[in-house]
Scaffold this active site. Sequence first.
Site, PDB file in Angstrom:
ATOM      1  N   ARG A  93      27.228 -18.668  -7.719  1.00 32.50           N
ATOM      2  CA  ARG A  93      27.747 -18.355  -8.961  1.00 32.50           C
ATOM      3  C   ARG A  93      26.712 -17.768  -9.903  1.00 32.50           C
ATOM      4  NH1 ARG A  93      32.688 -17.149  -8.730  1.00 32.50           N
ATOM      5  NH2 ARG A  93      32.869 -17.320 -10.893  1.00 32.50           N
ATOM      6  N   HIS A 111      15.593 -18.466  -3.016  1.00 34.33           N
ATOM      7  CA  HIS A 111      16.305 -17.007  -2.650  1.00 34.33           C
ATOM      8  C   HIS A 111      15.674 -16.422  -1.340  1.00 34.33           C
ATOM      9  CE1 HIS A 111      18.275 -13.057  -3.354  1.00 34.33           C
ATOM     10  NE2 HIS A 111      17.140 -12.430  -3.025  1.00 34.33           N
ATOM     11  N   ASP A 147      18.207 -13.477  -9.789  1.00 28.13           N
ATOM     12  CA  ASP A 147      16.857 -13.391  -9.011  1.00 28.13           C
ATOM     13  C   ASP A 147      15.575 -13.036  -9.376  1.00 28.13           C
ATOM     14  OD1 ASP A 147      18.798 -14.448  -6.864  1.00 28.13           O
ATOM     15  OD2 ASP A 147      19.284 -12.612  -6.369  1.00 28.13           O
TER      16      ASP A 147
HETATM   17  C1  GRF Z   1      19.755 -20.082   1.579  1.00 24.40           C
HETATM   18  O1  GRF Z   1      19.520 -19.012   2.312  1.00 24.40           O
HETATM   19  C2  GRF Z   1      19.363 -19.794   0.173  1.00 24.40           C
HETATM   20  O2  GRF Z   1      17.949 -19.204   0.100  1.00 24.40           O
HETATM   21  C3  GRF Z   1      20.420 -19.125  -0.253  1.00 24.40           C
HETATM   22  O3  GRF Z   1      21.511 -19.797   0.203  1.00 24.40           O
HETATM   23  C4  GRF Z   1      21.330 -20.217   1.354  1.00 24.40           C
HETATM   24  C5  GRF Z   1      21.769 -21.638   1.228  1.00 24.40           C
HETATM   25  O4  GRF Z   1      21.551 -22.300   2.376  1.00 24.40           O
HETATM   26  N1  GRF Z   1      20.425 -18.887  -1.737  1.00 24.40           N
HETATM   27  P1  GRF Z   1      21.750 -23.805   2.653  1.00 24.40           P
HETATM   28  O5  GRF Z   1      23.398 -24.079   1.722  1.00 24.40           O
HETATM   29  O6  GRF Z   1      20.745 -24.640   1.580  1.00 24.40           O
HETATM   30  O7  GRF Z   1      21.865 -24.171   3.934  1.00 24.40           O
END
Ligand code: GRF
Length: 202
Positions: A93, A111, A147
Amino acid sequence: MARTPVGVLISGGGSNLQALIDAAADPAYPAEIVLVISNRADAYGLERAAKAGIATRVIDHKGFAERASFDAELDAALRGAGCGIVCLAGFMRVFTPGFVEGWSGRMLNIHPSLLPSFKGLHVQRQALEAGVKIAGCTVHLVTPDLDDGPIIEQAAVPVLDDDDEATLSARILEQEHRIYPRALAALAAGRIRIEGRRARSA
Ligand code: GRF
């Protein structure tokens, strides 16, 4: 040593949440996860939190007419749990500037790209389409721009000739799990000094 109480926001699988839970299992780790909030009731990360004995909340954004009222509910839950730091871990979100400013310097995001390259969604696909030979991930402080914000940790991985989105994502995710706990530890221990866009170790 007082451990900083941390709230983690998730929307999905929560593998980064798991990495933080595992790191915080060490009593010497400077942060303690006290609350996990998901905007989706079916997020697997909620089970990970429950298994670790961490309090969980589901705050479904669909129940709020406005972004600001959803954010206010998140804020109240985080503050009610005494959180000093918020970690975004796959939370899908976008926030209002007011919410972000209230946690200025105290909210981290992970990210899956080497920022400032490839912001937004499907960033591993963006990296493959751009033909880069090195990809990676970033932990940064959250600012109102998407980001963006001072970079705390980054890790790079090679892009291989036969990579697709899934194989590249998996290679990056392994590094996410390594750097997110390090970045949270640094912030919780007060080891981060911000100068302009640069975050340095104090
Ligand atoms: C990860 O790649 C993170 O960088 C991105 O969303 C993904 C989440 O993965 N923001 P998880 O739910 O932590 O397995």
